[in-house]
Motif scaffolding. Sequence first.
Motif, PDB file in Angstrom:
ATOM      1  N   ALA A 294       0.814  -1.221   0.000  1.00 20.52           N
ATOM      2  CA  ALA A 294       0.000   0.000   0.000  1.00 20.52           C
ATOM      3  C   ALA A 294       0.845   1.268   0.000  1.00 20.52           C
ATOM      4  O   ALA A 294       0.582   2.210   0.737  1.00 20.52           O
ATOM      5  N   SER A 295       1.843   1.307  -0.862  1.00 23.89           N
ATOM      6  CA  SER A 295       2.750   2.458  -0.929  1.00 23.89           C
ATOM      7  C   SER A 295       2.884   2.931  -2.373  1.00 23.89           C
ATOM      8  O   SER A 295       2.773   2.135  -3.310  1.00 23.89           O
ATOM      9  N   TYR A 296       3.166   4.237  -2.546  1.00 19.93           N
ATOM     10  CA  TYR A 296       3.094   4.854  -3.866  1.00 19.93           C
ATOM     11  C   TYR A 296       4.207   5.866  -4.050  1.00 19.93           C
ATOM     12  O   TYR A 296       4.860   6.287  -3.089  1.00 19.93           O
ATOM     13  N   TRP A 297       4.399   6.282  -5.314  1.00 17.49           N
ATOM     14  CA  TRP A 297       5.323   7.374  -5.586  1.00 17.49           C
ATOM     15  C   TRP A 297       4.819   8.202  -6.747  1.00 17.49           C
ATOM     16  O   TRP A 297       4.037   7.730  -7.569  1.00 17.49           O
ATOM     17  N   ASP A 298       5.235   9.446  -6.802  1.00 13.83           N
ATOM     18  CA  ASP A 298       4.873  10.366  -7.881  1.00 13.83           C
ATOM     19  C   ASP A 298       5.862  10.161  -9.013  1.00 13.83           C
ATOM     20  O   ASP A 298       7.052  10.480  -8.875  1.00 13.83           O
ATOM     21  N   ASN A 299       5.394   9.621 -10.132  1.00 15.10           N
ATOM     22  CA  ASN A 299       6.307   9.326 -11.239  1.00 15.10           C
ATOM     23  C   ASN A 299       6.607  10.532 -12.114  1.00 15.10           C
ATOM     24  O   ASN A 299       7.355  10.413 -13.090  1.00 15.10           O
ATOM     25  N   GLU A 300       6.070  11.681 -11.759  1.00 17.37           N
ATOM     26  CA  GLU A 300       6.409  12.918 -12.466  1.00 17.37           C
ATOM     27  C   GLU A 300       7.454  13.713 -11.686  1.00 17.37           C
ATOM     28  O   GLU A 300       8.529  14.027 -12.207  1.00 17.37           O
ATOM     29  N   THR A 301       7.157  14.043 -10.437  1.00 18.07           N
ATOM     30  CA  THR A 301       8.103  14.845  -9.657  1.00 18.07           C
ATOM     31  C   THR A 301       9.380  14.079  -9.332  1.00 18.07           C
ATOM     32  O   THR A 301      10.434  14.672  -9.118  1.00 18.07           O
ATOM     33  N   SER A 302       9.310  12.750  -9.278  1.00 16.95           N
ATOM     34  CA  SER A 302      10.479  11.949  -8.904  1.00 16.95           C
ATOM     35  C   SER A 302      11.470  11.759 -10.044  1.00 16.95           C
ATOM     36  O   SER A 302      12.633  11.429  -9.816  1.00 16.95           O
ATOM     37  N   ASN A 303      10.991  11.915 -11.292  1.00 14.98           N
ATOM     38  CA  ASN A 303      11.810  11.621 -12.478  1.00 14.98           C
ATOM     39  C   ASN A 303      12.183  10.141 -12.566  1.00 14.98           C
ATOM     40  O   ASN A 303      13.139   9.777 -13.232  1.00 14.98           O
ATOM     41  N   GLN A 304      11.419   9.299 -11.888  1.00 17.42           N
ATOM     42  CA  GLN A 304      11.681   7.854 -11.903  1.00 17.42           C
ATOM     43  C   GLN A 304      10.438   7.113 -12.383  1.00 17.42           C
ATOM     44  O   GLN A 304       9.328   7.379 -11.923  1.00 17.42           O
ATOM     45  N   THR A 305      10.647   6.162 -13.284  1.00 21.40           N
ATOM     46  CA  THR A 305       9.524   5.453 -13.893  1.00 21.40           C
ATOM     47  C   THR A 305       9.248   4.102 -13.247  1.00 21.40           C
ATOM     48  O   THR A 305       8.249   3.465 -13.566  1.00 21.40           O
ATOM     49  N   VAL A 306      10.133   3.645 -12.354  1.00 20.53           N
ATOM     50  CA  VAL A 306       9.915   2.364 -11.694  1.00 20.53           C
ATOM     51  C   VAL A 306       9.886   2.570 -10.185  1.00 20.53           C
ATOM     52  O   VAL A 306      10.518   3.481  -9.655  1.00 20.53           O
ATOM     53  N   MET A 307       9.137   1.714  -9.505  1.00 23.80           N
ATOM     54  CA  MET A 307       9.006   1.803  -8.056  1.00 23.80           C
ATOM     55  C   MET A 307      10.306   1.421  -7.367  1.00 23.80           C
ATOM     56  O   MET A 307      10.758   2.097  -6.435  1.00 23.80           O
ATOM     57  N   CYS A 308      10.912   0.324  -7.814  1.00 22.77           N
ATOM     58  CA  CYS A 308      12.142  -0.187  -7.225  1.00 22.77           C
ATOM     59  C   CYS A 308      13.175  -0.408  -8.320  1.00 22.77           C
ATOM     60  O   CYS A 308      12.856  -0.957  -9.378  1.00 22.77           O
ATOM     61  N   GLY A 309      14.402  -0.020  -8.042  1.00 23.67           N
ATOM     62  CA  GLY A 309      15.457  -0.253  -9.015  1.00 23.67           C
ATOM     63  C   GLY A 309      15.819  -1.724  -9.111  1.00 23.67           C
ATOM     64  O   GLY A 309      15.981  -2.278 -10.202  1.00 23.67           O
ATOM     65  N   VAL A 310      15.924  -2.374  -7.952  1.00 24.69           N
ATOM     66  CA  VAL A 310      16.249  -3.796  -7.872  1.00 24.69           C
ATOM     67  C   VAL A 310      15.268  -4.448  -6.917  1.00 24.69           C
ATOM     68  O   VAL A 310      15.017  -3.927  -5.834  1.00 24.69           O
ATOM     69  N   GLU A 311      14.710  -5.595  -7.296  1.00 25.56           N
ATOM     70  CA  GLU A 311      13.715  -6.282  -6.464  1.00 25.56           C
ATOM     71  C   GLU A 311      14.140  -7.716  -6.190  1.00 25.56           C
ATOM     72  O   GLU A 311      14.238  -8.541  -7.092  1.00 25.56           O
ATOM     73  N   THR A 312      14.455  -8.006  -4.928  1.00 25.47           N
ATOM     74  CA  THR A 312      14.683  -9.390  -4.517  1.00 25.47           C
ATOM     75  C   THR A 312      13.719  -9.759  -3.392  1.00 25.47           C
ATOM     76  O   THR A 312      13.730 -10.890  -2.920  1.00 25.47           O
TER      77      THR A 312
END
Length: 333
Positions: A294-312
């Motif tokens: 249940a967590s989110y991010w702003d994909n415009e202000t962050s300049n990031q298109t993915v939630m996590c860079g690496v997922e294990t």
Amino acid sequence: YEIYQCDWSSDVCSSDLITNCTQLQEMENNLTAYYILVNNIDCSATSTWNHNGSQYRGWEPIGNRTTGYRFTGSLDGNDYVITGLFINRKQSTRDDFGLFGGSSGNISNVGLENGRIYVSHDSNPYIGGLVGYNLGTISYSHVKNSTIFASTYEGVFFLDGALIGGLTGSVEGNSKIINSYVENSSVYSSSSGGLDFAGGLVGYSSGTKTVINMSYSHNNTIESVLGSVGGLIARDDGNISNSYSKGGMIITTGTYAGGLVYQNNGKISKSYSTTNVTVGTGGLIGVNAGSISASYWDNETSNQTVMCGVETGSGCNNSHGKTTAQMKQQATF
């Protein structure tokens, strides 16, 4: 100043009432007492305290991280603010810096504003606005309009890096941060050490039992040279809930950054980030080896298109990246 004796039939114990910065510094003489601020405290005079022949060293942090020398008492700020605290240390014999160097006590209802903390060290210091090394509880407290700065000493990089945060450098053991925040401040580390962690609120949350709840980092600049950087926390091994990093900017010459947390080995729930990650790997998390819900991010202000860079771990979901307009709508959550 007045001393009130304990009433063991209630929760009220002996209290030292603090009215000025000198009395605040004298907390170091009794690390187990219960202190209360009775007015705002101006500590701007600390910029001319403790001259060692070449510089003013400023405030002497209360307690340190060594067992038996930590602050184990309580400070109730009574919703008052400490302003102008100044620390300037080069190659100090201690490695924990803040209003408190090391604490396993309770710090509540206190603000630190317009503080300046400068540390040059060749070891791995713990640095925060309120506490350098925290094993206790910090609640309903804040740091605003302050600078927390760690640099190399005479060209020597930190041996293991720095743990540096706007509120506290680290939280350890069973420690908790509740309803606290850092705002309009700068957190900077020039270390290139492998254990360099810089966060808007906390540098490193170590241990599976640490709790950070209903706390945030707002409009802060967090910068590290090659280190790990998070808008709220650089590395989390514990539990984060109902918290966020909003606005501000993360800057690093490396690639180790996340809008909320760079490295998550713990549990994150009901949290978000809108922070601008200038160079990084994830809008919310850089590397996720824990769990996210249940967590989110702003994909415009962050300049990031993915939630996590690496997922294990589990919980990285790119559909939880939302536009700025969506982040303002209750229906999104």
